[in-house]
Design an enzyme around this catalytic site. Structure first.
Site, PDB file in Angstrom:
ATOM      1  N   ASP A 168       0.824  -1.207   0.000  1.00 31.73           N
ATOM      2  CA  ASP A 168       0.000   0.000   0.000  1.00 31.73           C
ATOM      3  C   ASP A 168       0.863   1.264   0.000  1.00 31.73           C
ATOM      4  O   ASP A 168       2.093   1.186   0.067  1.00 31.73           O
ATOM      5  CB  ASP A 168      -0.925  -0.046   1.232  1.00 31.73           C
ATOM      6  CG  ASP A 168      -2.333   0.412   0.919  1.00 31.73           C
ATOM      7  OD1 ASP A 168      -2.500   1.259   0.026  1.00 31.73           O
ATOM      8  OD2 ASP A 168      -3.278  -0.053   1.588  1.00 31.73           O
ATOM      9  N   ASP A 223     -10.175   2.973  -3.665  1.00 30.85           N
ATOM     10  CA  ASP A 223     -10.869   1.804  -3.115  1.00 30.85           C
ATOM     11  C   ASP A 223     -12.296   1.642  -3.638  1.00 30.85           C
ATOM     12  O   ASP A 223     -13.053   2.611  -3.742  1.00 30.85           O
ATOM     13  CB  ASP A 223     -10.929   1.898  -1.582  1.00 30.85           C
ATOM     14  CG  ASP A 223      -9.560   1.676  -0.968  1.00 30.85           C
ATOM     15  OD1 ASP A 223      -8.566   1.569  -1.718  1.00 30.85           O
ATOM     16  OD2 ASP A 223      -9.486   1.609   0.274  1.00 30.85           O
TER      17      ASP A 223
HETATM   18  C1  GLA Z   1      -5.987   1.075   1.365  1.00 31.40           C
HETATM   19  C2  GLA Z   1      -6.092   0.027   0.262  1.00 31.40           C
HETATM   20  C3  GLA Z   1      -7.182  -0.958   0.609  1.00 31.40           C
HETATM   21  C4  GLA Z   1      -6.903  -1.618   1.954  1.00 31.40           C
HETATM   22  C5  GLA Z   1      -6.745  -0.555   3.024  1.00 31.40           C
HETATM   23  C6  GLA Z   1      -6.250  -1.140   4.340  1.00 31.40           C
HETATM   24  O1  GLA Z   1      -7.114   1.887   1.411  1.00 31.40           O
HETATM   25  O2  GLA Z   1      -6.330   0.638  -0.969  1.00 31.40           O
HETATM   26  O3  GLA Z   1      -7.325  -1.930  -0.401  1.00 31.40           O
HETATM   27  O4  GLA Z   1      -5.734  -2.392   1.843  1.00 31.40           O
HETATM   28  O5  GLA Z   1      -5.804   0.438   2.630  1.00 31.40           O
HETATM   29  O6  GLA Z   1      -6.100  -0.159   5.322  1.00 31.40           O
END
Ligand code: GLA
Length: 403
Positions: A168, A223
């Site tokens: 990430d 997301d």
């Molecule tokens: C980010 C990523 C998600 C998930 C969250 C976890 O938003 O894009 O897919 O892994 O972090 O905190």
């Protein structure tokens, strides 16, 4: 006077040397991404398939649930269809590293440690994935990131038997992902175990343009959430990069929401069809220990999965858009073509795929297999295929030229 001239000459020489040095450093770092492929792990020849904890469980994860999920992947038959990665997302570690700087599994939720969990997952014939971040802390801020610990963490992951790393981009030092992510690539390559590397920088720096040299997949979007609007816009954003997907490196519009309850059955069918035809990772994001018949029916559609896993590995594109009507198509092995007729409108609509649009020579006679009806249509088609599609629904076909 002589002395002044000497000092000036020295200064000039130093400046020239400095300039040459800068040019070298510059082109070296550019060639790191420009020419050299840092990643040669041979993984992801077809898009990865499996499960990830985030969409359904967020930070509420523990080793018991992960073990039960591994069990369910096997007992439901999902693993036989290719869903083999069991991926733990954010929140698996203690916030503080140990006194040697190593990441440690959170004692209250993963008391047996990740190695024991990996052994369990492997004993079921599955693979295990883990999560870290190219910053100081992960997005939840509940565990450390790997920035400046890349080599140590990659070694730890390899020693635990990890097969997949999602990486990430939260809470970083402000430097570009194009300089931070390749460090982890190198670290993984040195770790002594092939580890699928999934880049998660949300498409910010167009990772489709550089991701294949650094990772096996790259997020192209922010997301997803469990709604039609979020799902369909992820598919749109991801489609723009279709030409840049290939075996070993895939565009990733985020994980599946099928089975989480926020969309209708037809909408989930659209979700699964678009992810499949887009050669997206098929990472389930629901609680597969407790899924409904309907969810299982969608995610176990072997014909749709076969489109996703086709050895050609060519991502489909939108080949025609007319308002809320879209046709997505892409080639498959054996001179076949995969097509999705998509109705995004609130009304039922008739949709036509013309051979012209989907790269089939005119006059070609085609046999059509309806992948959701599991039926080969009786009549043969020449030049076009038309179907009536409900609102927020789709039809998915494999077209095969005959004679
Ligand atoms: C980010 C990523 C998600 C998930 C969250 C976890 O938003 O894009 O897919 O892994 O972090 O905190």
């Amino acid at each position: 006077m002589e002395r002044r001239k000497f000092v000036c000459e020295m200064l000039l020489t130093l400046m020239t040397l400095f300039h040459i040095l800068l040019t070298c450093v510059d082109s070296a770092s550019a060639s790191g991404l420009g020419r050299r492929n840092l990643l040669a792990n041979g993984l992801g020849r077809t898009p990865p398939m499996g499960w990830n904890s985030w969409n359904h469980f967020s930070c509420q994860i523990d080793e018991k649930m992960i073990r039960e999920t591994a069990d369910a992947l096997v007992s439901t038959g999902l693993s036989k269809l290719g869903y083999t990665y069991v991926n733990i997302d954010d929140c698996w570690a203690e916030l503080i590293r140990d006194d040697k700087g190593n990441l440690v599994a959170k004692n209250s939720t993963f008391p047996s440690g990740i190695k024991a969990l990996a052994d369990y997952v492997h004993s079921k014939g599955l693979k295990i994935g883990i999560y870290s971040d190219a910053g100081y802390f992960t997005c939840s801020k509940k565990m450390p990131g790997s920035l400046n610990h890349e080599f140590q963490d990659a070694k730890t992951f390899a020693s635990w038997g990890i097969d997949y790393l999602k990486y990430d981009n939260c809470n970083n030092d402000g430097s570009k992902p194009t300089s931070r992510y390749p460090i982890m690539t190198r670290a993984l390559m040195k770790a002594g175990r092939p580890i699928f590397f999934s880049l998660c920088e949300w498409g910010d720096m167009h990772p489709a343009l550089w991701g294949a040299k650094v990772g096996n997949s790259w997020r192209t979007t922010g997301d997803i959430n469990d709604s039609w609007e979020s799902m369909i816009t992820r598919a749109d954003m991801n489609e723009v990069y279709a030409d840049l997907a290939r075996p070993g490196g895939w565009n990733d519009p985020d994980m599946l929401e099928v089975g989480n309850g926020g969309m209708t059955k037809d909408e989930y069918i659209v979700h699964f069809s678009l992810w499949a035809i887009s050669k997206a990772p098929l990472l389930l994001g629901c609680d597969i220990r407790n899924m409904t018949k309907e969810t299982k029916e969608i995610i176990t559609n072997e014909e749709v999965i076969a489109v996703n896993q086709d050895p050609l590995g060519i991502q489909a594109k939108k080949v025609r858009m007319e308002g809320d009507i879209e046709i997505w198509a892409g080639p498959l092995s054996g001179y076949r073509v995969a097509v999705v007729l998509l109705n995004r409108s609130p009304f039922r609509n008739s949709i036509t795929a013309n051979w012209d649009d989907i790269d089939i020579p005119t006059k070609t006679v085609v046999e059509a297999r309806d992948l959701w009806e599991h039926k080969t249509l009786k009549r043969k088609f020449v030049d076009k295929l038309t179907a009536t599609i409900d609102s927020h629904a789709c039809k998915m076909y494999v077209l095969k030229p005959i004679a």
